[in-house]
Design an enzyme around this catalytic site. Structure first.
Site, PDB file in Angstrom:
ATOM      1  N   ARG A  62       0.805  -1.235   0.000  1.00  6.98           N
ATOM      2  CA  ARG A  62       0.000   0.000   0.000  1.00  6.98           C
ATOM      3  C   ARG A  62       0.829   1.272   0.000  1.00  6.98           C
ATOM      4  NH1 ARG A  62      -2.754  -3.949   1.705  1.00  6.98           N
ATOM      5  NH2 ARG A  62      -0.773  -4.446   2.646  1.00  6.98           N
ATOM      6  N   THR A  63       1.775   1.369   0.918  1.00  6.98           N
ATOM      7  CA  THR A  63       2.445   2.667   1.094  1.00  6.98           C
ATOM      8  C   THR A  63       3.244   3.023  -0.158  1.00  6.98           C
ATOM      9  OG1 THR A  63       2.602   2.097   3.429  1.00  6.98           O
ATOM     10  CG2 THR A  63       3.861   4.002   2.690  1.00  6.98           C
ATOM     11  N   LYS A  99      25.848  -2.893  -0.280  1.00  2.32           N
ATOM     12  CA  LYS A  99      27.329  -2.818  -0.288  1.00  2.32           C
ATOM     13  C   LYS A  99      27.845  -2.054   0.918  1.00  2.32           C
ATOM     14  CE  LYS A  99      26.911  -1.979  -5.199  1.00  2.32           C
ATOM     15  NZ  LYS A  99      27.126  -0.873  -6.143  1.00  2.32           N
ATOM     16  N   ARG A 151      11.026   4.015   3.605  1.00  3.81           N
ATOM     17  CA  ARG A 151      10.677   3.031   4.645  1.00  3.81           C
ATOM     18  C   ARG A 151      11.939   2.279   5.016  1.00  3.81           C
ATOM     19  NH1 ARG A 151       5.661  -1.061   4.606  1.00  3.81           N
ATOM     20  NH2 ARG A 151       4.696   0.919   5.188  1.00  3.81           N
ATOM     21  N   HIS A 209       4.553   5.698  11.702  1.00  7.45           N
ATOM     22  CA  HIS A 209       4.142   5.561  10.306  1.00  7.45           C
ATOM     23  C   HIS A 209       3.168   6.712  10.017  1.00  7.45           C
ATOM     24  CE1 HIS A 209       3.070   3.946   6.512  1.00  7.45           C
ATOM     25  NE2 HIS A 209       2.762   2.701   6.842  1.00  7.45           N
TER      26      HIS A 209
HETATM   27  N1   CP Z   1      -0.349  -0.086   5.854  1.00  6.51           N
HETATM   28  C1   CP Z   1       0.851  -0.316   5.314  1.00  6.51           C
HETATM   29  O1   CP Z   1       1.876   0.299   5.656  1.00  6.51           O
HETATM   30  O2   CP Z   1       0.847  -1.277   4.328  1.00  6.51           O
HETATM   31  P1   CP Z   1       2.118  -1.735   3.494  1.00  6.51           P
HETATM   32  O3   CP Z   1       3.076  -2.399   4.441  1.00  6.51           O
HETATM   33  O4   CP Z   1       1.586  -2.677   2.442  1.00  6.51           O
HETATM   34  O5   CP Z   1       2.743  -0.502   2.894  1.00  6.51           O
END
Ligand code: CP
Length: 306
Positions: free
Chosen positions: A51-52, A80, A101, A129
Protein backbone atom coordinates in the site's frame (compact mmCIF):
# COMPACT_ATOMS: atom_id res chain seq x y z
CA UNK A 1 13.70 21.99 4.54
CA UNK A 2 10.34 20.70 5.84
CA UNK A 3 10.01 16.89 6.09
CA UNK A 4 7.46 14.57 7.70
CA UNK A 5 9.12 12.19 10.14
CA UNK A 6 6.57 12.05 12.97
CA UNK A 7 2.89 12.97 12.69
CA UNK A 8 3.34 15.61 15.43
CA UNK A 9 5.66 17.50 13.05
CA UNK A 10 2.39 18.88 11.67
CA UNK A 11 -0.03 20.94 13.78
CA UNK A 12 -3.69 19.87 14.00
CA UNK A 13 -4.48 22.88 11.78
CA UNK A 14 -2.06 21.59 9.13
CA UNK A 15 -3.62 18.11 9.38
CA UNK A 16 -7.06 19.66 8.90
CA UNK A 17 -5.72 21.52 5.82
CA UNK A 18 -4.35 18.27 4.38
CA UNK A 19 -7.75 16.64 4.90
CA UNK A 20 -9.42 19.56 3.13
CA UNK A 21 -6.98 19.30 0.20
CA UNK A 22 -7.48 15.52 -0.05
CA UNK A 23 -11.27 16.00 -0.13
CA UNK A 24 -10.89 18.63 -2.86
CA UNK A 25 -8.65 16.29 -4.91
CA UNK A 26 -11.36 13.61 -4.67
CA UNK A 27 -13.97 16.09 -5.93
CA UNK A 28 -11.82 17.73 -8.63
CA UNK A 29 -9.05 15.34 -9.72
CA UNK A 30 -8.55 17.11 -13.07
CA UNK A 31 -7.55 20.32 -11.29
CA UNK A 32 -4.56 18.49 -9.78
CA UNK A 33 -3.50 16.36 -12.76
CA UNK A 34 -0.60 18.64 -13.78
CA UNK A 35 0.39 20.09 -10.40
CA UNK A 36 3.64 18.09 -10.15
CA UNK A 37 4.61 18.07 -13.82
CA UNK A 38 8.43 17.93 -14.03
CA UNK A 39 8.82 16.78 -10.40
CA UNK A 40 10.21 13.41 -9.30
CA UNK A 41 9.41 11.34 -6.23
CA UNK A 42 11.99 8.76 -5.06
CA UNK A 43 10.56 5.79 -3.16
CA UNK A 44 13.34 4.21 -1.08
CA UNK A 45 11.88 1.08 0.47
CA UNK A 46 14.29 -0.99 2.56
CA UNK A 47 11.34 -3.08 3.83
CA UNK A 48 8.41 -4.75 2.03
CA UNK A 49 5.30 -2.72 1.24
CA UNK A 50 2.26 -2.91 -1.01
CA UNK A 51 0.00 0.00 0.00
CA UNK A 52 2.45 2.67 1.09
CA UNK A 53 4.88 2.39 -1.80
CA UNK A 54 2.28 1.93 -4.53
CA UNK A 55 -0.03 4.62 -3.16
CA UNK A 56 2.88 7.07 -3.09
CA UNK A 57 3.65 6.14 -6.68
CA UNK A 58 0.01 6.41 -7.75
CA UNK A 59 -0.25 9.74 -5.90
CA UNK A 60 2.73 11.26 -7.73
CA UNK A 61 1.60 9.92 -11.12
CA UNK A 62 -1.90 11.34 -10.61
CA UNK A 63 -0.31 14.72 -9.85
CA UNK A 64 1.51 14.58 -13.21
CA UNK A 65 4.93 13.82 -11.73
CA UNK A 66 7.29 10.85 -12.13
CA UNK A 67 8.67 8.20 -9.79
CA UNK A 68 12.06 6.54 -9.34
CA UNK A 69 13.21 4.22 -6.58
CA UNK A 70 13.75 0.74 -5.26
CA UNK A 71 11.55 -1.69 -3.35
CA UNK A 72 14.16 -3.72 -1.44
CA UNK A 73 17.47 -2.93 0.21
CA UNK A 74 19.29 -5.63 -1.77
CA UNK A 75 18.75 -3.82 -5.06
CA UNK A 76 20.39 -0.64 -3.71
CA UNK A 77 23.96 0.14 -2.67
CA UNK A 78 22.87 -0.28 0.95
CA UNK A 79 23.70 -3.95 0.24
CA UNK A 80 27.33 -2.82 -0.29
CA UNK A 81 27.33 -0.93 3.00
CA UNK A 82 26.37 2.60 1.91
CA UNK A 83 25.09 4.75 4.78
CA UNK A 84 21.64 6.32 5.01
CA UNK A 85 23.28 9.76 5.02
CA UNK A 86 25.17 9.12 1.76
CA UNK A 87 22.07 7.55 0.19
CA UNK A 88 20.02 10.64 1.09
CA UNK A 89 22.66 13.03 -0.33
CA UNK A 90 22.81 10.97 -3.52
CA UNK A 91 19.06 10.73 -4.08
CA UNK A 92 18.74 14.50 -3.49
CA UNK A 93 20.69 14.91 -6.77
CA UNK A 94 18.01 12.96 -8.67
CA UNK A 95 14.63 13.62 -7.02
CA UNK A 96 12.57 16.51 -5.65
CA UNK A 97 11.09 14.55 -2.73
CA UNK A 98 11.84 11.24 -0.99
CA UNK A 99 9.56 8.67 0.66
CA UNK A 100 11.59 6.22 2.78
CA UNK A 101 10.68 3.03 4.65
CA UNK A 102 13.35 1.40 6.79
CA UNK A 103 13.43 -1.35 9.45
CA UNK A 104 15.58 0.81 11.77
CA UNK A 105 13.84 3.40 13.93
CA UNK A 106 15.17 6.86 13.11
CA UNK A 107 16.56 6.06 9.65
CA UNK A 108 14.22 8.52 7.84
CA UNK A 109 15.22 11.22 10.36
CA UNK A 110 18.90 10.63 9.49
CA UNK A 111 17.94 10.86 5.81
CA UNK A 112 16.10 14.15 6.40
CA UNK A 113 19.12 15.60 8.22
CA UNK A 114 21.30 14.86 5.20
CA UNK A 115 18.97 15.35 2.22
CA UNK A 116 18.48 18.66 0.43
CA UNK A 117 14.89 17.71 -0.50
CA UNK A 118 11.88 16.87 1.74
CA UNK A 119 11.88 13.37 3.26
CA UNK A 120 8.70 11.52 4.19
CA UNK A 121 8.86 8.71 6.75
CA UNK A 122 6.98 5.80 5.15
CA UNK A 123 7.42 3.65 8.29
CA UNK A 124 10.52 3.22 10.49
CA UNK A 125 10.77 -0.05 12.43
CA UNK A 126 8.38 -0.22 15.36
CA UNK A 127 8.47 3.57 15.80
CA UNK A 128 5.94 5.39 13.64
CA UNK A 129 4.14 5.56 10.31
CA UNK A 130 2.83 9.11 9.85
CA UNK A 131 1.40 8.72 6.35
CA UNK A 132 -0.72 5.76 7.48
CA UNK A 133 -2.00 8.14 10.13
CA UNK A 134 -2.94 10.63 7.42
CA UNK A 135 -5.00 7.86 5.78
CA UNK A 136 -6.52 6.97 9.15
CA UNK A 137 -7.46 10.56 9.99
CA UNK A 138 -9.19 11.10 6.65
CA UNK A 139 -11.06 7.81 7.13
CA UNK A 140 -12.24 8.77 10.61
CA UNK A 141 -13.22 12.24 9.41
CA UNK A 142 -15.20 10.88 6.45
CA UNK A 143 -16.88 8.11 8.44
CA UNK A 144 -17.64 9.97 11.67
CA UNK A 145 -17.67 13.60 10.49
CA UNK A 146 -15.25 14.63 13.27
CA UNK A 147 -11.85 13.94 14.83
CA UNK A 148 -12.93 14.79 18.37
CA UNK A 149 -15.34 13.26 20.91
CA UNK A 150 -14.41 9.66 20.06
CA UNK A 151 -13.69 6.48 22.02
CA UNK A 152 -11.01 4.65 20.07
CA UNK A 153 -10.04 1.02 20.73
CA UNK A 154 -6.63 -0.20 19.56
CA UNK A 155 -6.43 -4.00 19.44
CA UNK A 156 -3.58 -6.45 18.82
CA UNK A 157 0.13 -5.73 18.68
CA UNK A 158 0.35 -2.35 20.39
CA UNK A 159 4.03 -2.84 21.20
CA UNK A 160 5.43 -3.05 17.68
CA UNK A 161 2.45 -1.56 15.78
CA UNK A 162 3.91 1.72 14.52
CA UNK A 163 0.58 2.77 13.00
CA UNK A 164 -0.93 2.66 16.51
CA UNK A 165 1.83 4.84 17.97
CA UNK A 166 1.35 7.46 15.24
CA UNK A 167 -2.45 7.52 15.36
CA UNK A 168 -2.45 7.87 19.15
CA UNK A 169 -0.01 10.79 18.75
CA UNK A 170 -2.30 12.51 16.26
CA UNK A 171 -5.61 11.93 18.06
CA UNK A 172 -4.18 13.02 21.43
CA UNK A 173 -4.25 16.61 20.18
CA UNK A 174 -8.00 16.61 19.47
CA UNK A 175 -10.72 17.25 22.08
CA UNK A 176 -12.50 14.60 24.14
CA UNK A 177 -10.61 11.53 22.92
CA UNK A 178 -10.71 8.38 25.05
CA UNK A 179 -8.38 5.46 24.29
CA UNK A 180 -8.94 1.77 25.02
CA UNK A 181 -5.84 -0.42 24.68
CA UNK A 182 -6.62 -4.10 24.01
CA UNK A 183 -3.64 -6.44 23.79
CA UNK A 184 -1.93 -9.47 25.32
CA UNK A 185 0.35 -8.58 28.26
CA UNK A 186 3.46 -9.07 26.09
CA UNK A 187 2.25 -6.69 23.38
CA UNK A 188 1.13 -3.73 25.48
CA UNK A 189 1.65 -0.15 24.30
CA UNK A 190 5.23 0.95 25.09
CA UNK A 191 5.47 3.00 28.27
CA UNK A 192 7.11 5.90 26.40
CA UNK A 193 3.92 6.34 24.33
CA UNK A 194 1.76 6.13 27.47
CA UNK A 195 3.90 8.68 29.34
CA UNK A 196 4.92 11.05 26.56
CA UNK A 197 1.65 11.06 24.64
CA UNK A 198 -1.38 9.85 26.61
CA UNK A 199 -0.43 11.08 30.08
CA UNK A 200 1.18 14.30 28.85
CA UNK A 201 -1.99 15.22 26.95
CA UNK A 202 -4.35 14.08 29.76
CA UNK A 203 -5.99 11.50 27.52
CA UNK A 204 -8.09 9.04 29.55
CA UNK A 205 -7.09 5.46 28.73
CA UNK A 206 -7.68 1.93 29.96
CA UNK A 207 -5.83 -1.30 29.25
CA UNK A 208 -7.46 -4.71 28.93
CA UNK A 209 -6.92 -8.11 27.37
CA UNK A 210 -10.64 -8.61 26.75
CA UNK A 211 -12.03 -7.13 23.52
CA UNK A 212 -15.65 -8.24 24.05
CA UNK A 213 -16.01 -6.41 27.37
CA UNK A 214 -15.09 -3.02 25.84
CA UNK A 215 -16.68 -3.47 22.41
CA UNK A 216 -20.01 -1.69 23.24
CA UNK A 217 -18.33 1.61 24.11
CA UNK A 218 -16.13 1.92 20.99
CA UNK A 219 -16.71 4.44 18.17
CA UNK A 220 -13.58 3.20 16.37
CA UNK A 221 -12.02 -0.27 16.54
CA UNK A 222 -8.47 -0.20 15.14
CA UNK A 223 -7.31 -3.79 14.63
CA UNK A 224 -3.65 -4.58 14.01
CA UNK A 225 -1.53 -7.49 12.80
CA UNK A 226 0.95 -9.12 15.17
CA UNK A 227 4.23 -7.91 13.65
CA UNK A 228 6.13 -11.14 13.01
CA UNK A 229 9.16 -9.30 11.57
CA UNK A 230 9.81 -7.48 14.86
CA UNK A 231 9.84 -10.60 17.12
CA UNK A 232 13.09 -11.99 18.46
CA UNK A 233 11.85 -15.58 18.34
CA UNK A 234 9.29 -17.46 16.25
CA UNK A 235 7.88 -19.34 19.26
CA UNK A 236 6.58 -16.13 20.84
CA UNK A 237 5.09 -15.01 17.55
CA UNK A 238 3.26 -18.32 17.06
CA UNK A 239 1.88 -18.16 20.61
CA UNK A 240 0.58 -14.61 20.23
CA UNK A 241 -0.37 -14.29 16.57
CA UNK A 242 -4.02 -15.32 16.92
CA UNK A 243 -4.72 -13.51 20.20
CA UNK A 244 -7.59 -11.59 18.57
CA UNK A 245 -9.61 -12.71 15.58
CA UNK A 246 -12.53 -10.41 14.78
CA UNK A 247 -15.53 -12.38 13.50
CA UNK A 248 -19.13 -11.25 12.79
CA UNK A 249 -20.47 -12.79 16.03
CA UNK A 250 -18.00 -10.71 18.07
CA UNK A 251 -19.57 -7.54 16.65
CA UNK A 252 -23.06 -8.30 18.00
CA UNK A 253 -22.68 -5.96 20.96
CA UNK A 254 -20.86 -3.23 18.99
CA UNK A 255 -22.34 0.17 18.12
CA UNK A 256 -24.33 0.27 14.88
CA UNK A 257 -22.05 3.05 13.62
CA UNK A 258 -18.77 1.50 14.77
CA UNK A 259 -15.93 2.18 12.33
CA UNK A 260 -13.70 -0.92 11.97
CA UNK A 261 -10.23 0.01 10.80
CA UNK A 262 -6.98 -1.85 10.05
CA UNK A 263 -3.86 -0.45 8.37
CA UNK A 264 -3.46 -3.74 6.48
CA UNK A 265 -1.96 -6.14 5.55
CA UNK A 266 -4.11 -8.45 7.65
CA UNK A 267 -3.20 -12.03 8.41
CA UNK A 268 -5.87 -13.67 10.64
CA UNK A 269 -7.00 -10.85 12.86
CA UNK A 270 -10.12 -9.92 10.86
CA UNK A 271 -12.15 -12.72 9.32
CA UNK A 272 -12.98 -12.06 5.64
CA UNK A 273 -16.65 -12.50 6.64
CA UNK A 274 -16.40 -9.09 8.37
CA UNK A 275 -15.59 -7.44 5.03
CA UNK A 276 -19.31 -7.49 4.12
CA UNK A 277 -20.24 -5.59 7.29
CA UNK A 278 -20.97 -1.93 6.38
CA UNK A 279 -18.90 -0.94 9.43
CA UNK A 280 -15.72 -2.39 7.83
CA UNK A 281 -13.66 0.61 6.65
CA UNK A 282 -10.21 -0.87 6.01
CA UNK A 283 -10.35 -0.85 2.23
CA UNK A 284 -11.65 2.73 2.36
CA UNK A 285 -8.50 3.52 4.36
CA UNK A 286 -6.40 2.23 1.46
CA UNK A 287 -7.99 4.65 -1.02
CA UNK A 288 -7.97 7.54 1.45
CA UNK A 289 -4.23 6.98 1.85
CA UNK A 290 -3.59 7.81 -1.78
CA UNK A 291 -5.47 11.12 -1.57
CA UNK A 292 -3.73 12.14 1.65
CA UNK A 293 -0.33 11.31 0.14
CA UNK A 294 -1.23 13.51 -2.86
CA UNK A 295 -2.07 16.35 -0.48
CA UNK A 296 1.16 15.75 1.45
CA UNK A 297 3.38 15.75 -1.65
CA UNK A 298 1.79 19.03 -2.77
CA UNK A 299 2.31 20.64 0.64
CA UNK A 300 5.96 19.63 1.03
CA UNK A 301 6.91 20.55 -2.55
CA UNK A 302 5.17 23.93 -2.22
CA UNK A 303 7.00 24.66 1.05
CA UNK A 304 10.31 23.56 -0.47
CA UNK A 305 10.05 26.20 -3.19
CA UNK A 306 9.29 29.23 -0.96
N1 CP B 1 -0.35 -0.09 5.85
C1 CP B 1 0.85 -0.32 5.31
O1 CP B 1 1.88 0.30 5.66
O2 CP B 1 0.85 -1.28 4.33
P1 CP B 1 2.12 -1.74 3.49
O3 CP B 1 3.08 -2.40 4.44
O4 CP B 1 1.59 -2.68 2.44
O5 CP B 1 2.74 -0.50 2.89
Amino acid sequence: MRSLIDIVDFTPTELDELIATACDIMENPAAYAERCRGKKLATLFFEPSTRTRLSFEAAMLELGGSVIGFSEANSSSAAKGESIADTAKTISCYADIIAMRHPKEGAPLVAAMNASVPVINAGDGGHCHPTQTLADLLTIYREKGRLSNLTVGFCGDLKFGRTVHSLIGALSRYDDIKVVLISPEELKLPSYVKKEVLQKNDIPYEQTTDLSSVMPKLDILYMTRVQRERFFNEEDYLRLKDSYILEPRKLQNAKSDLCIMHPLPRVNEISVAVDKDPRACYFKQVLNGKYMRMALILKLLEEATV
